[in-house]
Design an enzyme around this catalytic site. Structure first.
Site, short mmCIF file in Angstrom:
data_model
loop_
_atom_site.label_atom_id
_atom_site.label_comp_id
_atom_site.label_asym_id
_atom_site.label_seq_id
_atom_site.Cartn_x
_atom_site.Cartn_y
_atom_site.Cartn_z
N LYS A 154 84.11 -30.48 28.73
CA LYS A 154 83.55 -30.01 27.47
C LYS A 154 83.35 -28.50 27.46
CE LYS A 154 81.96 -34.33 25.74
NZ LYS A 154 80.95 -35.12 25.07
N ARG A 172 81.84 -40.78 32.24
CA ARG A 172 83.10 -40.85 31.50
C ARG A 172 83.87 -39.57 31.78
NH1 ARG A 172 85.26 -39.33 26.53
NH2 ARG A 172 86.54 -40.92 25.48
#
Length: 296
Positions: free
Chosen positions: A216, A256
């Site tokens: 991210k 994840r």
């Protein structure tokens, strides 16, 4: 399939985006053979679950119609399931989730926490499958404008509790629920760091917690060059591994990730050293401000 919600070891969820526009791997696995091959490879590297998604949730992403989303994911799920690979469906739509479950998916991973489609609770209840409820305030196109909190951890905890209560009222069994703080979804970089530092407050909800920081943008900003250029998504693996191990050490049920092997290796080291637990001081923060980029 083993009941992953009750898994004693950290669960590793491998990301498989069958989309043309995801933030880090859009278009790489749009072809059926490429997608299935990648899913099998991630499973072979140690992923307990392959999370198949057919709609990008990066900021600003336009929605696709449910027929297109289903057409992307269902053949992949069918092939992976036939190959013995456990699969979750990453969707906010009940129709897509139902089709995916019929094709062999075992878990519904819903970034909207049930808010985007009120029929999702019925689908999950009737299937009896695990349901990941992520913290969410709105679709990708406008979520940057929703990143306003009095205290992000307190507010996210309260809003997740509301989603859990709604699921329970709809008849979903408590032991089928997993929560996710939704890093990057209506969150700035500083919000992401606060949530990471104060995971025990979210774990107080009493449900398994899925943590998804993989690649991210707040990691890219943290690792920026001297001139401020963020580290590209594909070069954020070490930071992803670090955040994932710290989350597990703080009590997360699962992580994840895009890069499965490195995470699995790091968690093997964590287990070999006795699985030490980390509890950060309440209110600890770090990092710098900036917008996140959703899930894919």
């Amino acid at each position: 399939m083993t009941d992953l919600v009750r898994a004693p070891a950290p669960v590793v969820m491998g990301v498989l985006n069958v989309t043309p526009d995801s933030f880090s791997d859009g278009g790489r696995y749009a072809d059926l053979d490429a997608a299935v091959g990648h899913g099998v490879r991630l499973h072979g590297e140690g992923a307990h679950l392959i999370d198949v998604g057919g709609e990008s949730t990066r900021p600003g992403a336009e929605r696709v119609d449910p027929e297109t989303e289903a057409a992307r994911v269902v053949p992949v799920i069918r092939e992976l399931s036939a190959a013995g690979v456990p699969v979750s469906i990453d969707t906010t739509r009940a129709r897509v989730a139902e089709a995916a479950l019929t094709a062999g998916a075992a878990v519904v991973n819903d970034v909207s926490g049930g808010l985007a489609d009120p029929d999702m609770a019925r689908v999950v209840r009737d299937a009896g499958c695990p349901w990941v409820l992520m913290h969410w305030r709105g679709h990708s196109r406008g979520m940057r404008e929703l990143a306003h909190y009095t205290d992000v951890v307190t507010d996210v905890r309260a809003e997740l509790a509301q989603r859990v209560d709604a699921a329970l009222r709809a008849g979903v069994a408590a032991d089928r629920i997993v929560v996710d703080p939704g890093l990057g979804f209506a969150k700035t970089a500083e919000h992401n760091w606060q949530l990471s530092a104060r995971l025990p407050e979210l774990l107080d909800l009493g449900y398994p917690l899925l943590f998804g920081a993989s690649r991210k943008s707040y990691l890219g900003r943290l690792l920026a060059t001297a001139d401020g250029t963020p580290r590209p998504p594909d070069d954020r693996e070490a930071a992803t591994v670090a955040t994932s191990v710290l989350a597990v050490a703080a009590g997360a049920w699962g992580v994840r990730v895009h890069d499965v092997r490195a995470t699995v290796d790091a968690l093997a080291v964590w287990r070999a050293t006795g699985g030490p637990r980390l509890v950060a001081p309440v209110g600890a923060t770090t990092g710098s401000a900036g917008a996140g980029e959703g899930r894919r």
